[in-house]
Structure formats: C-alpha cells, structure tokens
Design a protein around this motif. Structure first.
Motif, PDB file in Angstrom:
ATOM      1  N   ASP A   1       0.827  -1.209   0.140  1.00 30.90           N
ATOM      2  CA  ASP A   1      -0.070   0.170  -0.030  1.00 30.90           C
ATOM      3  C   ASP A   1       0.792   1.217   0.030  1.00 30.90           C
ATOM      4  N   VAL A   2       1.093   1.807  -1.200  1.00 28.58           N
ATOM      5  CA  VAL A   2       1.927   3.016  -1.381  1.00 28.58           C
ATOM      6  C   VAL A   2       1.222   4.342  -0.997  1.00 28.58           C
ATOM      7  N   GLY A   3       1.655   4.896   0.095  1.00 29.87           N
ATOM      8  CA  GLY A   3       0.984   6.043   0.374  1.00 29.87           C
ATOM      9  C   GLY A   3      -0.033   5.735   1.476  1.00 29.87           C
ATOM     10  N   CYS A   4       0.143   4.815   2.428  1.00 29.42           N
ATOM     11  CA  CYS A   4      -0.852   4.278   3.288  1.00 29.42           C
ATOM     12  C   CYS A   4      -1.634   5.272   4.211  1.00 29.42           C
ATOM     13  N   GLY A   5      -0.776   6.309   4.599  1.00 28.07           N
ATOM     14  CA  GLY A   5      -1.558   7.174   5.597  1.00 28.07           C
ATOM     15  C   GLY A   5      -1.623   6.765   6.907  1.00 28.07           C
ATOM     16  N   THR A   6      -2.692   6.525   7.434  1.00 32.41           N
ATOM     17  CA  THR A   6      -3.177   5.986   8.683  1.00 32.41           C
ATOM     18  C   THR A   6      -3.231   4.526   8.772  1.00 32.41           C
TER      19      THR A   6
ATOM     20  N   ILE B   1      -8.264  -4.607   4.242  1.00 28.40           N
ATOM     21  CA  ILE B   1      -8.006  -5.669   3.509  1.00 28.40           C
ATOM     22  C   ILE B   1      -7.243  -6.791   4.175  1.00 28.40           C
ATOM     23  N   SER B   2      -6.598  -6.474   5.112  1.00 28.88           N
ATOM     24  CA  SER B   2      -5.794  -7.629   5.927  1.00 28.88           C
ATOM     25  C   SER B   2      -6.404  -8.871   5.927  1.00 28.88           C
ATOM     26  N   PRO B   3      -7.524  -9.020   6.481  1.00 32.92           N
ATOM     27  CA  PRO B   3      -8.258 -10.331   6.787  1.00 32.92           C
ATOM     28  C   PRO B   3      -8.396 -10.950   5.228  1.00 32.92           C
ATOM     29  N   ALA B   4      -8.464 -10.251   4.192  1.00 30.65           N
ATOM     30  CA  ALA B   4      -8.444 -10.968   2.836  1.00 30.65           C
ATOM     31  C   ALA B   4      -7.200 -11.563   2.407  1.00 30.65           C
ATOM     32  N   ALA B   5      -6.300 -10.879   2.886  1.00 30.24           N
ATOM     33  CA  ALA B   5      -4.896 -11.513   2.612  1.00 30.24           C
ATOM     34  C   ALA B   5      -4.787 -12.677   3.456  1.00 30.24           C
ATOM     35  N   GLY B   6      -5.103 -12.848   4.465  1.00 32.07           N
ATOM     36  CA  GLY B   6      -5.122 -13.993   5.256  1.00 32.07           C
ATOM     37  C   GLY B   6      -3.632 -14.035   5.946  1.00 32.07           C
ATOM     38  N   HIS B   7      -3.551 -15.469   6.955  1.00 29.03           N
ATOM     39  CA  HIS B   7      -2.280 -15.591   7.543  1.00 29.03           C
ATOM     40  C   HIS B   7      -1.075 -15.931   6.412  1.00 29.03           C
ATOM     41  N   ASP B   8      -1.346 -16.244   5.401  1.00 28.74           N
ATOM     42  CA  ASP B   8      -0.375 -16.806   4.595  1.00 28.74           C
ATOM     43  C   ASP B   8       0.029 -15.391   3.758  1.00 28.74           C
ATOM     44  N   GLY B   9      -0.546 -14.327   3.694  1.00 26.27           N
ATOM     45  CA  GLY B   9      -0.186 -13.262   2.868  1.00 26.27           C
ATOM     46  C   GLY B   9       0.018 -12.066   3.985  1.00 26.27           C
ATOM     47  N   GLY B  10      -0.024 -10.820   3.517  1.00 27.65           N
ATOM     48  CA  GLY B  10       0.321  -9.697   4.568  1.00 27.65           C
ATOM     49  C   GLY B  10       0.209  -8.401   3.726  1.00 27.65           C
ATOM     50  N   VAL B  11       0.091  -7.408   4.463  1.00 25.61           N
ATOM     51  CA  VAL B  11       0.105  -6.073   3.871  1.00 25.61           C
ATOM     52  C   VAL B  11       1.243  -5.169   4.307  1.00 25.61           C
ATOM     53  N   THR B  12       2.006  -4.460   3.302  1.00 28.86           N
ATOM     54  CA  THR B  12       3.064  -3.555   3.694  1.00 28.86           C
ATOM     55  C   THR B  12       2.720  -2.281   3.411  1.00 28.86           C
ATOM     56  N   GLY B  13       2.545  -1.378   4.467  1.00 31.61           N
ATOM     57  CA  GLY B  13       2.202   0.004   3.913  1.00 31.61           C
ATOM     58  C   GLY B  13       3.498   1.049   4.113  1.00 31.61           C
ATOM     59  N   VAL B  14       3.644   1.834   3.112  1.00 34.08           N
ATOM     60  CA  VAL B  14       4.456   3.061   3.157  1.00 34.08           C
ATOM     61  C   VAL B  14       4.133   3.979   3.017  1.00 34.08           C
ATOM     62  N   ASP B  15       4.756   5.169   3.691  1.00 33.62           N
ATOM     63  CA  ASP B  15       4.145   6.383   3.760  1.00 33.62           C
ATOM     64  C   ASP B  15       5.464   7.291   4.335  1.00 33.62           C
ATOM     65  N   PRO B  16       5.469   8.508   3.507  1.00 32.12           N
ATOM     66  CA  PRO B  16       6.584   9.411   4.125  1.00 32.12           C
ATOM     67  C   PRO B  16       6.574  10.078   5.472  1.00 32.12           C
ATOM     68  N   SER B  17       5.638  10.089   5.965  1.00 32.99           N
ATOM     69  CA  SER B  17       5.068  10.755   7.294  1.00 32.99           C
ATOM     70  C   SER B  17       5.436   9.899   8.509  1.00 32.99           C
ATOM     71  N   PRO B  18       6.467  10.242   9.363  1.00 31.74           N
ATOM     72  CA  PRO B  18       6.611   9.118  10.553  1.00 31.74           C
ATOM     73  C   PRO B  18       5.320   9.141  11.544  1.00 31.74           C
ATOM     74  N   LYS B  19       4.439  10.213  11.612  1.00 32.43           N
ATOM     75  CA  LYS B  19       3.291  10.334  12.181  1.00 32.43           C
ATOM     76  C   LYS B  19       2.285   9.649  11.708  1.00 32.43           C
ATOM     77  N   MET B  20       2.159   9.416  10.634  1.00 32.09           N
ATOM     78  CA  MET B  20       1.308   8.514   9.912  1.00 32.09           C
ATOM     79  C   MET B  20       1.542   6.979  10.338  1.00 32.09           C
ATOM     80  N   ILE B  21       2.714   6.698  10.005  1.00 31.70           N
ATOM     81  CA  ILE B  21       3.385   5.429  10.207  1.00 31.70           C
ATOM     82  C   ILE B  21       3.131   5.128  11.841  1.00 31.70           C
ATOM     83  N   GLU B  22       3.289   5.892  12.518  1.00 33.14           N
ATOM     84  CA  GLU B  22       3.266   5.564  13.929  1.00 33.14           C
ATOM     85  C   GLU B  22       1.795   5.387  14.522  1.00 33.14           C
ATOM     86  N   TYR B  23       1.098   6.048  13.833  1.00 27.73           N
ATOM     87  CA  TYR B  23      -0.373   6.075  13.995  1.00 27.73           C
ATOM     88  C   TYR B  23      -0.896   4.703  13.174  1.00 27.73           C
ATOM     89  N   ALA B  24      -0.337   4.310  12.150  1.00 23.45           N
ATOM     90  CA  ALA B  24      -0.696   2.836  11.708  1.00 23.45           C
ATOM     91  C   ALA B  24      -0.163   1.641  12.433  1.00 23.45           C
TER      92      ALA B  24
END
Length: 234
Positions: free
Chosen positions: A74-79, A86-109
């Motif tokens: 997820d590019v520009g994942c924000g919060t 969407i993480s439940p649909a990816a399931g235990h065998d998948g996963g989601v990586t979020g990238v955002d330039p804001s440390p505050k947004m990433i901390e919140y996420a």
C-alpha cells in the motif's frame, strides 16, 4: 485553519530533496505535500466519504482482485485504514506492507496494525523494497502528494516491486467536472486536488511497462487505473 488546509499543510519528508531543499516551490506547486496530522486526516476522511469510506475502500479491494495469500503493498498508506481493512482477505499466508513518508502517519498505523500488517517510513518514488516482492500494489489518494517530477518514478517503482503477473491499482481524486466545482473543491482541499490526473495516470502506468486492463470511476469522487505487470516473454 480548516481541515482541508490542515491536511495539506506542507512539511518535510516526501516534499524535500536529499539535503533538505524544499521541493514545493515553482512547478512543484501542485504537489499536496506530506500529511502529518493523522487524527485530523481520519476525521476529514470520514466526512469526505459521507460515511461510505468502508464501502468505497472495500470496493477498491474487490476491483484490485485481492486474494488470500497475496503479498500487498500500500503506497502512501497514510493512517493504515485501507491496509487494516484488506488484511483479513490477505490472510495468514499473505500480508500487507504500508509505506508513507510521514513518521506520524506510520506511528499511528503501527499502533493499530493487525498481525499481518507492517508499516515503513519511505517515499513512493524511492521504495526501499526488493524487486518482485509483491503480488498486488495499491495506491489510493497518494500520487497527487508526490512532487510532480517524481510521480512517473513512483509508478516505475511500483512496477519494479511487483512480481511478473502481479496487479496494480491506483485510485486518485476525481475533481468535479465544472470549473466552479473544481475551484470550490480546491478551496476546501488544497491546490493539488484541483487537477484531474486521469490522463496522466494512464501515461505513467503505460510508460512504466504495465498493461492496463481496466479504468473507471468510483463514487463519490475517485477514478482508478488497474493494470498488470506482464510476464517476461519466452
């Protein structure tokens, strides 16, 4: 300061070159800048979607073709709202990586992250991620925040980190069709969102090497491009 202006207040991160030179001047004036107010952003998003945010984002996940076991970026994942949804649909065998330039947004996420989600501070136009690492790349309402001369590079980075046969979905703001409507929207949300990126998105995606397989609009105010990274010939 109104919520729209607050969200588009220009800080560091994605809006600065290495060495700290401000990139929000001159022809970069249409870049929305880094959002450093996660709680205000959440309030604005709820209001902006008129209570339909979950419905709209679930629809985007369906359009993207998310499946169990997918590794999603997820590019520009924000919060992290979309990645959590969407993480439940990816399931235990998948996963989601979020990238955002804001440390505050990433901390919140990170504070709200499910077990199969991780979040990284980074810029879309310079992803610190390996080649062909993901099955699906999604970017929602993020491209207009990237400086203008970095947007094509960001799409090329999305291409690089996708596996052959992987899918891309970029959704962006679709301004009102009337000039007055665009002016009003720009006054409420900032200058970066006065501009219709539909034609630009198609060009960037095609030039990066993707094969576009769908485009469309999603109410109330989104447009999207869906594409596939072709498998190597032979």
């Amino acid at each position: 300061m109104g919520i729209g202006r607050l969200l588009h207040a220009r800080h560091g991160g994605q809006g600065r070159e290495h060495g700290g030179h401000d990139r929000h001047k001159g022809h970069h004036g249409h870049a929305g800048g880094v959002i450093d107010h996660p709680r205000a952003y959440e309030i604005f998003s709820v209001l902006g979607y008129a209570g339909r945010r979950r419905e709209v984002f679930a629809r985007l996940a369906t359009i993207a073709g998310l499946r169990a076991g997918h590794r999603v970026l997820d590019v520009g994942c924000g919060t992290g709202y979309l990645s959590r949804l969407i993480s439940p649909a990816a399931g235990h065998d998948g996963g989601v990586t979020g990238v955002d330039p804001s440390p505050k947004m990433i901390e919140y996420a990170r504070e709200r992250a499910p077990a199969n989600c991780e979040y990284i501070v980074g810029e879309g136009q310079a992803l610190d991620l390996p080649d062909s690492a993901f099955d699906l790349v999604i970017s929602t309402l993020a491209v207009h925040h990237i400086p203008e001369d970095g947007r094509a590079a960001a799409v090329r980075e999305m291409f690089r980190v996708l596996r052959p046969g992987g899918r891309l979905l970029i959704a962006e703001y679709r301004p009102p069709s009337s000039r007055l409507g665009r002016l009003i929207a720009g006054a409420l949300t900032g200058p970066a969102m006065r501009h219709d990126l539909r034609h630009d998105l198609i060009g960037w995606v095609t030039d990066a090497g993707f094969r576009i397989d769908a485009t469309g609009d999603l109410r109330p105010s989104l447009t999207y491009v869906r594409a596939i990274k072709p498998a190597p010939a032979g």
